[in-house]
Design a protein around this motif. Structure first.
Motif, short mmCIF file in Angstrom:
data_model
loop_
_atom_site.label_atom_id
_atom_site.label_comp_id
_atom_site.label_asym_id
_atom_site.label_seq_id
_atom_site.Cartn_x
_atom_site.Cartn_y
_atom_site.Cartn_z
N TYR A 1 -7.67 12.49 6.16
CA TYR A 1 -7.32 11.13 6.01
C TYR A 1 -5.72 11.22 6.51
N THR B 1 -2.39 8.23 7.50
CA THR B 1 -1.69 6.91 7.15
C THR B 1 -0.89 6.14 8.54
N ARG C 1 -7.45 11.67 -0.30
CA ARG C 1 -7.40 10.12 0.18
C ARG C 1 -6.44 9.62 -0.61
N ALA D 1 -2.85 7.93 0.37
CA ALA D 1 -2.25 6.67 0.04
C ALA D 1 -0.87 6.69 -0.55
N GLU E 1 -4.15 2.62 -5.82
CA GLU E 1 -5.20 1.80 -5.01
C GLU E 1 -5.32 0.46 -4.75
N VAL F 1 -3.78 -0.09 -1.17
CA VAL F 1 -4.50 0.52 0.17
C VAL F 1 -5.23 -0.59 0.61
N THR F 2 -5.16 -0.28 1.91
CA THR F 2 -5.87 -0.98 2.97
C THR F 2 -6.54 -0.11 3.80
N PRO F 3 -7.97 0.02 4.03
CA PRO F 3 -8.58 1.37 4.72
C PRO F 3 -8.68 0.96 6.20
N ARG G 1 0.03 0.26 1.71
CA ARG G 1 -0.34 1.53 2.27
C ARG G 1 -1.55 1.44 3.13
N VAL G 2 -1.72 1.68 4.25
CA VAL G 2 -2.83 2.09 5.17
C VAL G 2 -3.46 3.42 5.07
N VAL G 3 -4.58 3.49 4.69
CA VAL G 3 -5.26 4.74 4.77
C VAL G 3 -6.40 4.93 5.66
#
Length: 328
Positions: A37, A39, A120, A124, A295, A298-300, A321-323
């Motif tokens: 992962y 970011t 992950r 994050a 969580e 988080v944007t995946p 946060r973008v993961v």
């Protein structure tokens, strides 16, 4: 291996795209990590796009932070199978970074993944969350404790601000979050902010060097006129941890808050932090950052999403946060 490669076209304009490249292209270093992962940070947006003076040569692999599993190591501190995290050290800028299925880096740049965190979750947190924890630690090292008044977080809906808000709230502080996006009020309250302060209340300069004592502490990601205004509103002996300059690098302030109220302006650098401070910060993150709140930030994303996300973050259009799942 797949990687996001930034190349320069004939007109000198950087263009980013996902490519298959040979592992042999990776730079020489002691540890090879199978990246899981990464970011998206403001610096990543610069390195994906215009460069911002950060990228030394092309082709380039951005990604200023990553977490994954050691695949090979010539350094005794790390062995295959170890989980590790990397932030800073100009990785993703001057050195190839985490937007690839593998990265080869110096052992000195890595930190063991602390107990209780997955790779992950570590991303994050990422550089933004690591910086936020350094800021909170600095405020507490300078005397901040719960119960002494509100702690202000500027740029609260951004990456650093989101994590700082969640950490401070989890530690028992009353958090006031500053944002210029009113639609983010519910999001900030879900992270633990007790009240929302409109950016317009703080982003104008004032001729008065001191205003009413309002804030017990502050994590500031904005700089510029807002930081100058906040300095004049700090309670006696209060500290501001400066982590960013989204509002500009100028500081139109006076020395009066420092001389008459004993205010402290604390500079927070996450890039060159020594190893022991990094370990302490990551241990504090594992102990104090509520994972449910994390969580919610988080944007995946995948490697293919990165060119668009790089443009978005430079426009201030990325929340929380973008993961990036590098393997997807």
């Amino acid at each position: 291996m797949r990687a996001l490669i930034v190349r320069k076209e004939g007109d000198g304009k950087p263009v980013a795209g996902v490519e298959d490249i040979s592992e042999d292209m990776l730079p020489e270093a002691e540890v090879t990590v199978a990246v899981e992962y990464s970011t998206v940070n403001y610096k990543d947006g610069l390195c994906i796009g215009p460069g911002g003076g950060l990228v030394r040569k092309y082709p380039h692999i951005p990604g200023i932070d990553f977490a994954g599993t050691v695949e090979a190591s010539s350094d005794a501190r790390y062995a295959p199978g170890d989980k590790v995290v990397l932030t800073g050290w100009r990785v993703g800028e001057a050195h190839w970074g985490g937007y690839a299925e593998k990265a080869r880096v110096r052992a000195d740049w890595l930190v063991p993944l602390p107990e209780g965190l997955t790779t992950r979750a570590a991303m994050a947190v990422g550089t933004a969350g690591f910086t936020a924890m350094l800021a909170v630690m600095a405020l507490e090292d300078h005397g901040l404790t719960p119960g002494h008044g509100e702690v202000l977080v500027t740029g609260a809906a951004g990456g650093v601000g989101s994590v700082a808000t969640a950490i401070l709230a989890a530690k028992g502080y009353d958090v006031a979050g500053v944002t210029g996006r009113p639609e983010q009020a519910d999001y900030l309250k879900s992270l633990g902010a007790s009240r929302i302060v409109a950016r317009e209340e703080l982003n104008e300069t004032t001729k008065r060097p001191l205003e009413a004592e309002t804030w017990a502490g502050c994590v500031d990601a904005v700089g510029g006129a807002m930081l100058a205004r906040v300095l004049g509103q700090m309670k006696y002996g209060g500290s501001v941890a400066a982590v960013g300059l989204a509002g500009g690098a100028d500081l139109p302030a006076t020395v009066i808050p420092f001389l008459l109220r004993g205010v402290n302006l604390l500079g927070i650098d996450s890039v060159m932090q020594p190893y022991d401070a990094r370990v302490r910060a990551w241990e504090q993150i594992a102990a104090n950052l509520p994972m449910d709140k994390l969580e919610a930030m988080v944007t995946p994303a995948t490697l293919a999403d990165l060119p668009g996300l790089g443009r978005d973050i430079l426009k201030g259009q990325v929340k929380g946060r973008v993961v990036v799942d590098v393997t997807a």
